[in-house]
Design a protein around this motif. Sequence first.
Motif, short mmCIF file in Angstrom:
data_model
loop_
_atom_site.label_atom_id
_atom_site.label_comp_id
_atom_site.label_asym_id
_atom_site.label_seq_id
_atom_site.Cartn_x
_atom_site.Cartn_y
_atom_site.Cartn_z
N MET A 155 0.83 -1.20 0.00
CA MET A 155 0.00 0.00 0.00
C MET A 155 0.87 1.25 0.00
O MET A 155 1.89 1.31 0.68
CB MET A 155 -0.93 0.01 1.22
N LEU A 156 0.47 2.25 -0.77
CA LEU A 156 1.20 3.51 -0.86
C LEU A 156 0.71 4.47 0.22
O LEU A 156 -0.48 4.80 0.28
CB LEU A 156 1.00 4.14 -2.24
N ASP A 157 1.62 4.91 1.08
CA ASP A 157 1.28 5.86 2.13
C ASP A 157 1.09 7.25 1.53
O ASP A 157 1.91 7.71 0.73
CB ASP A 157 2.38 5.94 3.18
N ILE A 158 0.01 7.92 1.95
CA ILE A 158 -0.27 9.27 1.49
C ILE A 158 -0.37 10.21 2.68
O ILE A 158 -1.09 9.94 3.64
CB ILE A 158 -1.58 9.33 0.67
N PHE A 159 0.37 11.33 2.61
CA PHE A 159 0.28 12.37 3.63
C PHE A 159 -0.89 13.30 3.31
O PHE A 159 -1.20 13.55 2.15
CB PHE A 159 1.56 13.22 3.66
N ASN A 160 -1.50 13.84 4.38
CA ASN A 160 -2.55 14.84 4.22
C ASN A 160 -1.91 16.14 3.72
O ASN A 160 -1.12 16.76 4.44
CB ASN A 160 -3.24 15.08 5.57
N PRO A 161 -2.23 16.59 2.50
CA PRO A 161 -1.54 17.76 1.94
C PRO A 161 -1.85 19.06 2.67
O PRO A 161 -0.99 19.92 2.84
CB PRO A 161 -2.04 17.80 0.50
N TYR A 162 -3.09 19.20 3.12
CA TYR A 162 -3.49 20.44 3.81
C TYR A 162 -2.70 20.62 5.10
O TYR A 162 -2.18 21.70 5.38
CB TYR A 162 -4.99 20.40 4.10
N SER A 163 -2.60 19.56 5.88
CA SER A 163 -1.87 19.65 7.14
C SER A 163 -0.38 19.82 6.93
O SER A 163 0.27 20.59 7.63
CB SER A 163 -2.14 18.40 7.99
N VAL A 164 0.19 19.09 5.97
CA VAL A 164 1.62 19.19 5.70
C VAL A 164 2.00 20.62 5.31
O VAL A 164 2.97 21.20 5.83
CB VAL A 164 2.06 18.20 4.61
#
Length: 527
Positions: free
Chosen positions: A273-282
């Motif tokens: 599975m590909l981990d995705i960061f929350n763009p708004y929070s980052v």
Amino acid sequence: MKYPIGTQTFRKIIEEGMVYVDKTALVYSLAQKNICFLCRPRRFGKSLLISTLESYFKGERELFKSLKIEELEKDWMKYPVFRIDFAQGGFGDPEGLKETISSYLDDWEELYGVESKYDKLGLRFSKILAEAHRKTGKKCVVLIDEYDKPLLDVLMDPVEAQNRAVLKEFYGTFKVADEHLRFVLLTGVTKFSQVSVFSGFNQPEDISMDSGFDALCGITKDELVEYFDSEIAAMARKHGCTKDEMYVLLKKQYDGYHFSEGAWDEESSKEVMLDIFNPYSVLNALNVRKIDDYWFASGTPTYLMKLLDRNRTNIQEILSKQYAKKYFMDYKADTEDPLAMIYQSGYLTIKGYDGRKGLYKLDFPNNEVRNGFVDLLANDYLNDSHGGTNCLVMDISDMLGECRLDDMRDALTGFFGGIPYDANYQERAWSYESHYHYTLYLIFNLLSCYTILTEKENSRGRADIIVETNDYVYIFEFKLDGTAAEALKQIDDKGYAEPYAADKRKLFRIGVNFSSEKKNIVEWEAV
């Protein structure tokens, strides 16, 4: 570095030199399809995706200079693009949705010289698409952002059924006007069931769980390193830690979203599975160089509390099961299934997949979501408007860090003694056992500074709660109307401590017995 916080227009980001995480190779791949649907949580970049596609299909080549799509696209043809954004509309008024759609159609009829002969919105739109195709010689592109907002705004309101009927008729356009369409994309937070909204036209291709588009919205670890490494290093210096330590903190707080069961990895010979960061929070965290709950604070999911209440469901029950895809990807508006809404809204994500059974395990994606959502659940479930639960959690956090287990026993006993039990029991729990289990679940999950494992499974059973601190490991087993000795025996018999045999931290086994008569802890034994 100039961050595009609050900016969702591709042209503006490029022209003003804001940082843009290049998704254009995926945009090009998506643009080769016909009619698609994409479900992603709010503030995950869906509007920016729509804007990027709009610029691409309008042939605005100059905006894509030095981006990946420049090597893929050779023709840069210009298509007639019709973009609808439901984000700004107010849909509580029975006529609000019709007026919003009609305002778009009025402008397009004037642009293409179409005389309005029909009352039905779908018929009007189909005539516009046909005329645009005839006049430009190019098939049309339709981009609809937040297609589901007219329904979510009036969830559990009588207007919901009316808005659903309006959307069903309007989206029927895509079946009538199929010969005039080059590409259609609908984005939203939720996927309403096929019998409600999408049944008026040929089913769109749902790419929400297509592993090839996992990274279409959000930020991957590789992208985080490529675009923000120097900024993360500066953030680390501000907080007095190493860059690697800051990456770990960002991962725990904002990473962990998975939008499919993963793709096949040749090296490991399994689905990864590909981990995705929350763009708004980052982006917000890097902008002010501070880790905080940006995404969760930007919207309170009170409608999810209503769904959980209505269905007499608690989050612990939801996370203890495995599910077929249809149960969390298809929101049935008639039954208001809380699982689908919680997953699609971004408060849960895929954490495991059993390919043999075709079943998925769901959990909170990261600390930001876990802490915020559990805090909201605890305040709601325990009728805690004065912050007593948070005070208890802070005290327990100190007690665990200092190994003051007797003090922790006294604190929990006092807390359970002060709960207005009858109110909770009558409305929220089917039994005292489920009541005290859920209360403990909420309390321990608020201990965000430690690693908390609830119902950790091994081959012989599940430990109720394991808490890992820097210096200690605590294994808790709870019994109702049993004995603390029985709880300790279960820890030993089931081998809950075996994974920590080589761990240098000091381990404690804690057996706790609750009394259904006294509605409190009556035995506590730690060894």
